[in-house]
Design a protein around this motif. Structure first.
Motif, PDB file in Angstrom:
ATOM      1  N   HIS A 254      31.661  44.189  52.148  1.00 37.03           N
ATOM      2  CA  HIS A 254      31.915  44.128  50.472  1.00 37.03           C
ATOM      3  C   HIS A 254      33.123  43.301  49.748  1.00 37.03           C
ATOM      4  N   PHE A 255      34.153  43.057  50.853  1.00 33.69           N
ATOM      5  CA  PHE A 255      35.389  42.823  50.738  1.00 33.69           C
ATOM      6  C   PHE A 255      35.026  41.185  51.740  1.00 33.69           C
ATOM      7  N   VAL A 256      36.320  40.620  50.330  1.00 33.58           N
ATOM      8  CA  VAL A 256      36.379  39.306  51.044  1.00 33.58           C
ATOM      9  C   VAL A 256      38.407  38.618  50.350  1.00 33.58           C
ATOM     10  N   ILE A 257      38.303  38.972  52.388  1.00 34.23           N
ATOM     11  CA  ILE A 257      40.007  38.981  52.017  1.00 34.23           C
ATOM     12  C   ILE A 257      40.559  37.154  52.126  1.00 34.23           C
ATOM     13  N   LEU A 258      41.221  37.576  50.763  1.00 38.90           N
ATOM     14  CA  LEU A 258      42.184  35.776  50.690  1.00 38.90           C
ATOM     15  C   LEU A 258      43.147  36.173  50.697  1.00 38.90           C
ATOM     16  N   SER A 259      43.831  35.628  52.050  1.00 36.78           N
ATOM     17  CA  SER A 259      44.578  35.233  52.718  1.00 36.78           C
ATOM     18  C   SER A 259      45.638  34.022  53.278  1.00 36.78           C
ATOM     19  N   THR A 260      46.766  33.932  53.669  1.00 38.18           N
ATOM     20  CA  THR A 260      47.212  33.352  54.223  1.00 38.18           C
ATOM     21  C   THR A 260      47.935  33.645  55.125  1.00 38.18           C
ATOM     22  N   ILE A 261      47.881  35.212  56.072  1.00 38.30           N
ATOM     23  CA  ILE A 261      48.464  35.676  56.806  1.00 38.30           C
ATOM     24  C   ILE A 261      47.937  35.723  57.610  1.00 38.30           C
TER      25      ILE A 261
ATOM     26  N   GLU B 213      54.974  31.629  51.723  1.00 40.56           N
ATOM     27  CA  GLU B 213      55.491  33.054  51.570  1.00 40.56           C
ATOM     28  C   GLU B 213      53.627  33.889  51.201  1.00 40.56           C
ATOM     29  N   PRO B 214      53.904  34.431  51.780  1.00 42.53           N
ATOM     30  CA  PRO B 214      52.032  34.892  51.754  1.00 42.53           C
ATOM     31  C   PRO B 214      52.021  35.541  50.404  1.00 42.53           C
ATOM     32  N   ARG B 215      50.325  35.337  51.351  1.00 40.38           N
ATOM     33  CA  ARG B 215      49.604  36.011  49.537  1.00 40.38           C
ATOM     34  C   ARG B 215      48.338  37.169  50.266  1.00 40.38           C
ATOM     35  N   LEU B 216      47.943  37.435  49.734  1.00 41.00           N
ATOM     36  CA  LEU B 216      47.060  38.597  49.706  1.00 41.00           C
ATOM     37  C   LEU B 216      46.593  39.258  49.178  1.00 41.00           C
ATOM     38  N   MET B 217      45.147  38.557  48.757  1.00 43.87           N
ATOM     39  CA  MET B 217      43.788  38.833  47.645  1.00 43.87           C
ATOM     40  C   MET B 217      42.886  39.837  47.940  1.00 43.87           C
ATOM     41  N   VAL B 218      41.973  40.228  47.394  1.00 45.78           N
ATOM     42  CA  VAL B 218      40.851  41.418  47.998  1.00 45.78           C
ATOM     43  C   VAL B 218      39.522  41.703  46.457  1.00 45.78           C
ATOM     44  N   ARG B 219      38.868  40.747  46.919  1.00 47.45           N
ATOM     45  CA  ARG B 219      37.532  40.404  46.226  1.00 47.45           C
ATOM     46  C   ARG B 219      36.418  41.260  46.596  1.00 47.45           C
ATOM     47  N   THR B 220      35.418  41.431  45.913  1.00 49.10           N
ATOM     48  CA  THR B 220      34.963  42.490  45.527  1.00 49.10           C
ATOM     49  C   THR B 220      33.823  41.404  44.820  1.00 49.10           C
TER      50      THR B 220
ATOM     51  N   ALA C 124      29.310  38.989  38.676  1.00 52.16           N
ATOM     52  CA  ALA C 124      30.726  39.152  38.359  1.00 52.16           C
ATOM     53  C   ALA C 124      31.757  39.388  39.525  1.00 52.16           C
ATOM     54  N   SER C 125      33.092  38.844  39.570  1.00 48.93           N
ATOM     55  CA  SER C 125      33.653  39.042  40.583  1.00 48.93           C
ATOM     56  C   SER C 125      35.271  40.061  40.162  1.00 48.93           C
ATOM     57  N   VAL C 126      35.204  41.112  40.943  1.00 52.76           N
ATOM     58  CA  VAL C 126      36.212  41.833  41.067  1.00 52.76           C
ATOM     59  C   VAL C 126      37.607  41.281  42.070  1.00 52.76           C
TER      60      VAL C 126
END
Length: 295
Positions: free
Chosen positions: A77-84, A266-273, A120-122
């Protein structure tokens, strides 16, 4: 709960309430749901967020999407938005993860290319760059209300085609994989989504939109481009600068958003439901009759 307005006619920060409150308390959920319907973009600061808390919060608003094929987090249920990368290092600019991050810098609404669109997105901030990487939002509800009445009436009965591969091709021709193309055929949606709670209409478009049902290709593209320009005009957006512990929730029926660039090293990690829309959210009136018959 305190509601602090943030943007031009939409977006608000909610203070005195946590994601855990909403997940466990009916009164807190009712207050936040009312704010969501009114303000479209909600900011929660200083959250002690985990995957479990984020998912429990999301479930209060409806069924969570299962992440599509080809994305980080597929099948969950998670979208991992990362460039790592797997080695813990930031991937190079031509890496597929970096290209996908660039695609998210196009104005869009989540999941308009799916058979069931999103309510919606979170999005929660897990690792954020020292500068840049903001998320920018516009209200397509406010944009709709600014349109000429004759155009508003026309759009009420107009439908646009949305395709994931179309938006990704704006970044790289093969960014959408064959598996993604097969799993995500084009969808045709009404160009105005009327909120069943308050009756307010909103333009329903995104970078995924490529054609208008019943219109010659060039004319349809011109209409889409003009509406996108009107919805994203200068001075109409809310730019969210991320802080550690931030969670932002937005209404995909009434907003568009885009990520903003950050230093490539620079790293960036976001998690979306992402929460699927249901009949109660007005989705049953959105499909073109011709595509409903085809399905």
């Amino acid at each position: 709960m305190e509601i602090v307005p943030l943007g031009p006619g939409f977006a608000a920060e909610l203070r005195g309430v946590t994601l855990e409150d909403v997940a466990s308390d009916d009164a807190a959920y009712a207050a936040v749901r009312a704010a969501f319907e009114e303000h479209s973009v909600l900011v929660f600061r200083g959250q002690d967020v985990t995957d479990e808390i984020q998912l429990a919060f999301s479930r209060r608003f409806g069924p969570p999407e299962v992440t599509k094929v080809g994305s980080q987090g597929t099948g969950s249920h998670f979208v991992i938005l990362s460039t790592i990368g797997p080695d813990g290092k930031v991937v190079p600019a031509d890496h597929r993860l970096s290209l996908r991050a660039r695609a998210n810098q196009l104005w869009h609404t989540d999941s308009s290319f799916k058979r069931v669109p999103a309510l919606a997105s979170v999005l929660s901030a897990r690792i954020i760059p020292a500068r840049g990487g903001e998320t920018e939002y516009v209200s397509t509800r406010v944009a709709f209300e600014r349109l000429d009445p004759a155009l508003r009436n026309k759009l009420q009965n107009s439908f646009a085609w949305h395709d994931y591969a179309h938006s990704r091709s704006q970044i790289a021709p093969d960014l959408a994989s064959p598996e993604e193309r097969a799993a995500l055929p084009p969808q045709c949606w009404r160009m105005v989504w009327t909120n069943p709670v308050n009756g307010r209409g909103a333009i329903y478009l995104a970078s995924h939109a490529y054609a208008v049902e019943g219109m010659e290709a060039a004319a349809g593209k011109k209409l889409i481009d003009e509406l996108m320009e009107a919805a994203t005009a200068a001075g109409t957006s809310y730019l969210h600068p991320w802080r550690e512990g931030d969670v932002v929730m937005w209404d995909n029926r009434a907003t568009m958003h885009r990520g903003r660039p950050w230093p490539a090293h620079e790293p960036r990690l976001m998690v979306r439901t992402t929460i699927s829309a249901t009949a109660a959210d007005g989705v049953d009136t959105m499909h073109s009759p011709s595509t409903q018959a085809a399905e």
